[in-house]
Design a protein around this motif. Structure first.
Motif, mmCIF file in Angstrom:
data_model
loop_
_atom_site.group_PDB
_atom_site.id
_atom_site.type_symbol
_atom_site.label_atom_id
_atom_site.label_comp_id
_atom_site.label_asym_id
_atom_site.label_seq_id
_atom_site.Cartn_x
_atom_site.Cartn_y
_atom_site.Cartn_z
ATOM 1 N N HIS B 54 -8.639 -3.542 28.915
ATOM 2 C CA HIS B 54 -8.718 -1.987 28.483
ATOM 3 C C HIS B 54 -7.967 -2.243 27.191
ATOM 4 C CE1 HIS B 54 -9.796 -0.291 32.410
ATOM 5 N NE2 HIS B 54 -8.479 -0.082 32.134
ATOM 6 N N LYS B 55 -6.724 -3.183 27.118
ATOM 7 C CA LYS B 55 -6.314 -3.459 25.503
ATOM 8 C C LYS B 55 -7.181 -3.998 24.827
ATOM 9 C CE LYS B 55 -2.017 -5.374 24.785
ATOM 10 N NZ LYS B 55 -1.135 -6.170 25.675
ATOM 11 N N LEU B 56 -8.510 -4.867 24.839
ATOM 12 C CA LEU B 56 -8.994 -5.475 24.332
ATOM 13 C C LEU B 56 -10.511 -4.684 23.692
ATOM 14 C CD1 LEU B 56 -10.984 -8.583 23.469
ATOM 15 C CD2 LEU B 56 -11.808 -8.191 25.039
ATOM 16 N N MET B 57 -10.392 -3.748 24.959
ATOM 17 C CA MET B 57 -11.503 -2.905 24.629
ATOM 18 C C MET B 57 -11.118 -1.804 23.072
ATOM 19 S SD MET B 57 -14.412 -1.296 24.549
ATOM 20 C CE MET B 57 -15.353 -1.925 25.687
ATOM 21 N N PHE B 58 -10.009 -1.742 23.123
ATOM 22 C CA PHE B 58 -9.407 -0.401 22.280
ATOM 23 C C PHE B 58 -9.319 -1.291 21.181
ATOM 24 C CE2 PHE B 58 -7.403 3.363 21.722
ATOM 25 C CZ PHE B 58 -5.713 2.633 20.979
ATOM 26 N N GLY B 59 -8.767 -2.587 21.487
ATOM 27 C CA GLY B 59 -8.204 -3.417 20.319
ATOM 28 C C GLY B 59 -9.186 -3.805 19.149
ATOM 29 N N LEU B 60 -10.602 -3.576 20.377
ATOM 30 C CA LEU B 60 -11.975 -3.685 18.790
ATOM 31 C C LEU B 60 -12.639 -2.859 19.117
ATOM 32 C CD1 LEU B 60 -15.201 -5.447 19.030
ATOM 33 C CD2 LEU B 60 -15.895 -4.075 20.849
ATOM 34 N N LEU B 61 -12.040 -1.756 19.263
ATOM 35 C CA LEU B 61 -12.758 -0.207 18.532
ATOM 36 C C LEU B 61 -11.639 0.014 17.409
ATOM 37 C CD1 LEU B 61 -14.165 1.403 21.310
ATOM 38 C CD2 LEU B 61 -15.412 0.767 19.295
ATOM 39 N N PHE B 62 -10.235 0.335 17.606
ATOM 40 C CA PHE B 62 -9.903 0.157 16.657
ATOM 41 C C PHE B 62 -9.477 -0.410 15.624
ATOM 42 C CE2 PHE B 62 -5.456 2.108 15.581
ATOM 43 C CZ PHE B 62 -5.554 1.278 14.830
ATOM 44 N N SER B 63 -10.166 -2.007 15.665
ATOM 45 C CA SER B 63 -10.336 -2.665 14.699
ATOM 46 C C SER B 63 -12.131 -2.676 13.390
ATOM 47 C CB SER B 63 -10.432 -4.694 15.104
ATOM 48 O OG SER B 63 -9.543 -4.699 15.362
ATOM 49 N N LEU B 64 -12.929 -2.070 14.600
ATOM 50 C CA LEU B 64 -14.106 -1.772 14.366
ATOM 51 C C LEU B 64 -14.167 -0.514 13.215
ATOM 52 C CD1 LEU B 64 -16.866 -3.064 17.118
ATOM 53 C CD2 LEU B 64 -16.625 -3.000 14.473
ATOM 54 N N LYS B 65 -13.438 0.382 13.459
ATOM 55 C CA LYS B 65 -13.856 1.234 12.668
ATOM 56 C C LYS B 65 -12.785 0.877 11.377
ATOM 57 C CE LYS B 65 -10.965 4.420 14.963
ATOM 58 N NZ LYS B 65 -9.911 5.423 15.040
ATOM 59 N N SER B 66 -11.110 0.064 11.184
ATOM 60 C CA SER B 66 -11.105 -0.172 9.942
ATOM 61 C C SER B 66 -12.034 -0.675 9.351
ATOM 62 C CB SER B 66 -9.992 -0.513 10.663
ATOM 63 O OG SER B 66 -8.955 -1.102 9.747
ATOM 64 N N LEU B 67 -12.575 -1.598 9.788
ATOM 65 C CA LEU B 67 -13.614 -2.368 9.071
ATOM 66 C C LEU B 67 -14.594 -2.199 8.754
ATOM 67 C CD1 LEU B 67 -14.410 -5.590 8.594
ATOM 68 C CD2 LEU B 67 -15.864 -5.369 10.790
ATOM 69 N N THR B 68 -15.231 -0.939 9.700
ATOM 70 C CA THR B 68 -16.537 -0.268 8.916
ATOM 71 C C THR B 68 -16.076 0.782 8.035
ATOM 72 O OG1 THR B 68 -15.859 1.187 10.260
ATOM 73 C CG2 THR B 68 -18.083 -0.340 11.173
ATOM 74 N N ALA B 69 -14.532 1.469 7.862
ATOM 75 C CA ALA B 69 -14.532 2.122 7.075
ATOM 76 C C ALA B 69 -14.304 1.588 5.986
ATOM 77 C CB ALA B 69 -13.360 2.908 7.214
ATOM 78 N N LYS B 70 -13.690 0.813 5.629
ATOM 79 C CA LYS B 70 -13.032 -0.352 4.261
ATOM 80 C C LYS B 70 -14.309 -1.037 3.773
ATOM 81 C CE LYS B 70 -11.357 -3.636 1.663
ATOM 82 N NZ LYS B 70 -10.656 -2.714 0.473
ATOM 83 N N MET B 71 -15.902 -1.840 4.800
ATOM 84 C CA MET B 71 -17.182 -2.011 4.352
ATOM 85 C C MET B 71 -18.399 -0.886 3.424
ATOM 86 S SD MET B 71 -17.411 -5.686 4.586
ATOM 87 C CE MET B 71 -18.985 -5.863 4.301
ATOM 88 N N ASP B 72 -17.467 0.200 3.724
ATOM 89 C CA ASP B 72 -18.695 1.795 3.523
ATOM 90 C C ASP B 72 -18.689 1.455 2.089
ATOM 91 O OD1 ASP B 72 -19.522 3.677 3.256
ATOM 92 O OD2 ASP B 72 -18.634 5.316 3.480
ATOM 93 N N PRO B 73 -20.138 1.485 1.463
ATOM 94 C CA PRO B 73 -20.416 1.682 0.053
ATOM 95 C C PRO B 73 -20.736 2.472 -0.196
ATOM 96 C CG PRO B 73 -22.550 1.197 1.892
ATOM 97 C CD PRO B 73 -21.555 1.092 2.534
ATOM 98 N N THR B 74 -20.973 3.814 0.315
ATOM 99 C CA THR B 74 -20.950 5.492 -0.217
ATOM 100 C C THR B 74 -19.192 5.958 -0.782
ATOM 101 O OG1 THR B 74 -21.066 6.280 2.400
ATOM 102 C CG2 THR B 74 -22.418 5.522 1.000
ATOM 103 N N ASN B 75 -18.930 5.101 0.357
ATOM 104 C CA ASN B 75 -17.191 6.111 -0.059
ATOM 105 C C ASN B 75 -16.448 5.543 -1.249
ATOM 106 O OD1 ASN B 75 -14.578 8.124 0.715
ATOM 107 N ND2 ASN B 75 -14.728 7.039 2.364
ATOM 108 N N ALA B 76 -15.892 6.655 -1.800
ATOM 109 C CA ALA B 76 -15.291 5.980 -3.020
ATOM 110 C C ALA B 76 -13.398 5.193 -2.932
ATOM 111 C CB ALA B 76 -15.404 6.934 -4.517
ATOM 112 N N GLU B 77 -13.081 6.160 -1.883
ATOM 113 C CA GLU B 77 -11.771 5.969 -2.010
ATOM 114 C C GLU B 77 -12.230 5.027 -0.765
ATOM 115 O OE1 GLU B 77 -8.966 9.508 -0.850
ATOM 116 O OE2 GLU B 77 -8.682 7.341 0.406
#
Lengths: 186, 169
Positions: B54-77
Motif C-alpha cells: 500500500h505504501k509503495l502504491m501511494f508513494g508511487l502515485l504521489f510522486s507521479l502526480k508531482s512529476l507530471t505537474a512539474k513536466m507540464d508544458p502548457t502550465n505557466a505556473e
C-alpha cells in the motif's frame, strides 16, 4: 473520452431522490428541541449543532463532488459561488447568492433567500442566544476542510433573531496542501 | 442497477461488453495515505506484504502526480518538485500502461484516490472510475456505520463493486 461537463444545481436537484420538506423541517426541529432538553445551555447546543454539521459535511462533500462533476475550483471566489449556486440548490433546493467580498478575496457572505429549516419556527425568550441553523455552518466548514480549506463560518444575520435575512459569513483561514503522509524512516 | 435509495447514479454505467473478470486489483486511498480498500480479483504474483504494497502504491502515485505537474508544458505556473500541492491542483495523470497491465487512476478534489489495475487492452476507464466514485458515495459515505478515514468494511459496497467490475471491457 473527454470528461463530462459539470452539472447545474437544478439538474441535479431534479434527479436526486427528495424527501418531503415538512418532514425535513419537523425532524430538524425535533433534533434541536431534544438537544435543548439534553444540554440545557444554549451555547452548548450551538456547539453541538456545529459539530453535527461538521460530521455531515465531511461526507457530504463526496456526494457533492460525485454528483456535480466539478473539478477543482481555481480560487476561493469560485468555491463560494459553487457552494451557493450548486451546493445549496442541490441539497436544500434553495438559491443562495454570494456578496460582500473583502479586499483579499478570502471572506464573503452567502445570503439565503429562503431557508427550509426554519419554516414554522419561533424562538422563545429562553433561547435567545441560539443559532437555530448552526448545522449549516458546520456542514460548510466540514465540507471545505475535506477540500483542503480551513474556514470559519458564522451567522451574521438570522431572521429568527429579528434580522431581515439569513446571511452566513465564510472566511478562509488557510489552504492546507497535501503532504506526503509517511515518515521517511518507516 | 438498483440501490437502496433508488436514486439515479450518474454517469450511467458503461454497457457491459465482456464476461469474466478483467480487473486485477483495486485500491482506494484517502488523502492521508490510509488504504481504505484493497480488492483483489486476479493477482498471481505477490511480492510485498500488504503494508509495504500500500505504501509503495501511494508513494508511487504521489510522486507521479508531482512529476507530471512539474513536466507540464502548457502550465505557466509550476511548483517546485516535492512541494506539496492542493489535492486536484496541477495537471492530473489518469493512467499508465505496461506490457502486462494498465493502471488507471482518479483523484477527487476531496483527496480520495481510486486506482484500478486491469489488463493492458482496457480502454479509457475514467467514466468507470467516476461510476465507482458514485458507488463509494452511495454505500460508504452515506453509511452511518462507517467512520471516515478507516478501512471500508461494507459488504454491500464490495458486492456492488465486484458486480460492476466484472462488466468492464
Amino acid at each position: 473520452m473527454p470528461p463530462a461537463a459539470p452539472r447545474s444545481g437544478e439538474a441535479i436537484f431534479a434527479s436526486v431522490e427528495r424527501v418531503n420538506a415538512e418532514l425535513f423541517t419537523l425532524t430538524y426541529g425535533a433534533i434541536v428541541r431534544q438537544l435543548l432538553t439534553d444540554l440545557e445551555e444554549v451555547d452548548e447546543v450551538n456547539k453541538q449543532l456545529d459539530q453535527m454539521g461538521y460530521n455531515i459535511g465531511i461526507r457530504l462533500i463526496d456526494e457533492f463532488l460525485a454528483k456535480s462533476n466539478v473539478s477543482r475550483c481555481v480560487d476561493f471566489k469560485e468555491t463560494a459561488e459553487m457552494i451557493a449556486k450548486v451546493g445549496f440548490k442541490m441539497f436544500l433546493g434553495v438559491t443562495a447568492s454570494v456578496m460582500n467580498w473583502d479586499a483579499d478575496g478570502t471572506c464573503c457572505s452567502i445570503l439565503l433567500e429562503d431557508n427550509p429549516l426554519v419554516d414554522f419556527v419561533e424562538l422563545p425568550d429562553t433561547c435567545q442566544g441560539l443559532y437555530y441553523c448552526n448545522i449549516l455552518s458546520g456542514v460548510i466548514r466540514g465540507a471545505l476542510e475535506m477540500v483542503a480549506m480551513k474556514t470559519e463560518v458564522t451567522w451574521i444575520r438570522d431572521m429568527l433573531r429579528g434580522d431581515d435575512a439569513y446571511e452566513l459569513q465564510v472566511k478562509l483561514l488557510k489552504q492546507v496542501p497535501e503532504e506526503y503522509p509517511y515518515k521517511d524512516d518507516e | 442497477m438498483q440501490f437502496f435509495g433508488g436514486s439515479e447514479i450518474s454517469p450511467s454505467p458503461p454497457v457491459p461488453t465482456a464476461t469474466g473478470n478483467n480487473a486485477h486489483m483495486m485500491y482506494i486511498f484517502n488523502r492521508n495515505g490510509v488504504c481504505l480498500l484493497y480488492r483483489e480479483w486476479n493477482r498471481p504474483l505477490h511480492t510485498l506484504n500488504p503494508q509495504q504494497d500500500h505504501k509503495l502504491m501511494f508513494g508511487l502515485l504521489f510522486s507521479l502526480k508531482s512529476l507530471t505537474a512539474k513536466m507540464d508544458p502548457t502550465n505557466a505556473e509550476k511548483g517546485n518538485l516535492g512541494i506539496p500541492q492542493l489535492p486536484g491542483q496541477g495537471c492530473s495523470f489518469h493512467s499508465f500502461r505496461t506490457n502486462t497491465y494498465k493502471l488507471s487512476f482518479m483523484e477527487t478534489p476531496s483527496g480520495i484516490k481510486f486506482i484500478l489495475i486491469t489488463n493492458p487492452r482496457t480502454g479509457d476507464l475514467r467514466e468507470t472510475l467516476k461510476y465507482i466514485y458514485n458507488l463509494y458515495v452511495e454505500y460508504v459515505a452515506k453509511n452511518a456505520l462507517y467512520t471516515p478515514g478507516t478501512l471500508i468494511k461494507c459488504e454491500l459496497f464490495n458486492t456492488a463493486l465486484d458486480q460492476y467490475v466484472r462488466s468492464i471491457a
